[in-house]
Write an enzyme that holds these catalytic residues in place. Sequence first.
Site: not given
Ligand SMILES: NC(=O)c1ccc[n+]([C@@H]2O[C@H](COP(=O)([O-])OP(=O)(O)OC[C@H]3O[C@@H](n4cnc5c(N)ncnc54)[C@H](OP(=O)(O)O)[C@@H]3O)[C@@H](O)[C@H]2O)c1
Length: 254
Positions: A155, A159
């Site tokens: 990861y 990133k």
């Molecule tokens: N939350 C945090 O604290 C945080 C911090 C820093 C960065 N980020 C980044 O922000 C982004 C979103 O994170 P989040 O926390 O919002 O994640 P999340 O709540 O797990 O949502 C992830 C989304 O991506 C989709 N997804 C997952 N695997 C996929 C695949 N193989 N193909 C297509 N779609 C896929 C999921 O839907 P399906 O499962 O139906 O595919 C869902 O819509 C990511 O890039 C993460 O690295 C998050």
Amino acid sequence: MRLQGKTALVTGSTRGIGLGIARAFAREGAAVVVTARSGKDCQAVAEEIGKEGRRAIAIPADLSKSEEVRRLARDAESALGGRVDILVNNAGQPRVAPSVELPEADYRYTLDLNLNAYFLLSQETGRGMLSRRSGAIVNVSSVNGTLAFPQRLAYCVAKAGVNMLTKVLAIEWAGQGVRVNAIAPGYVATEMVKGLAAKGILDQERLSRRTPMGRLGLPEEVAEAAVFLASDAATFITGSVLTVDGGWMAYGYL
Ligand SMILES: NC(=O)c1ccc[n+]([C@@H]2O[C@H](COP(=O)([O-])OP(=O)(O)OC[C@H]3O[C@@H](n4cnc5c(N)ncnc54)[C@H](OP(=O)(O)O)[C@@H]3O)[C@@H](O)[C@H]2O)c1
């Protein structure tokens, strides 16, 4: 209506940060393609946005597979009347394991989803943007693109790659009307974080204490940064990685 008349493809837009971005883009006047693996979830979000009187189209795809990434780019372009003005690469997930035990398949999956899909979608939609001399790409990175966290090797590598992908594309396309920026969120209260907390991998209380603002971020707060970077308020901004982390990166004390 900061995105009036624009078309946008937002990946991972059925939950968390991506859902926040899709809702904010639609509210600001953009027509949005909603995409994730679950077709049912994509449809539900598209319908929710439709009920608000905005335009959203559901196109499911698994972005860990390059042929599906390319198909998504083609289908999104046709669904949006032949042009994607804004691409938000957001779909991403960590695999958490000690590096010595991280299975090769998990390493490859993490890079395919969190980095390679970002490249392929930028390339596919970037062609049209370059020919129109207009477009904006926003890549959702993480504080992990800069800061090393244990047990998140793939990861963190992905990133860090996203940050450099952002900068190289930005300088190559700067003279051709296409801006490329990234957002580096700190911890945000999404299903991903709640899921890791439920498994005992994360402790939300400790994360809040480590964050100078004393809390996790909200998807809507990241979405505001995405609207800004995608909009004409940011016409001289390209190659930036905007931190949205409640002060996490700035904090270096105990
Ligand atoms: N939350 C945090 O604290 C945080 C911090 C820093 C960065 N980020 C980044 O922000 C982004 C979103 O994170 P989040 O926390 O919002 O994640 P999340 O709540 O797990 O949502 C992830 C989304 O991506 C989709 N997804 C997952 N695997 C996929 C695949 N193989 N193909 C297509 N779609 C896929 C999921 O839907 P399906 O499962 O139906 O595919 C869902 O819509 C990511 O890039 C993460 O690295 C998050």
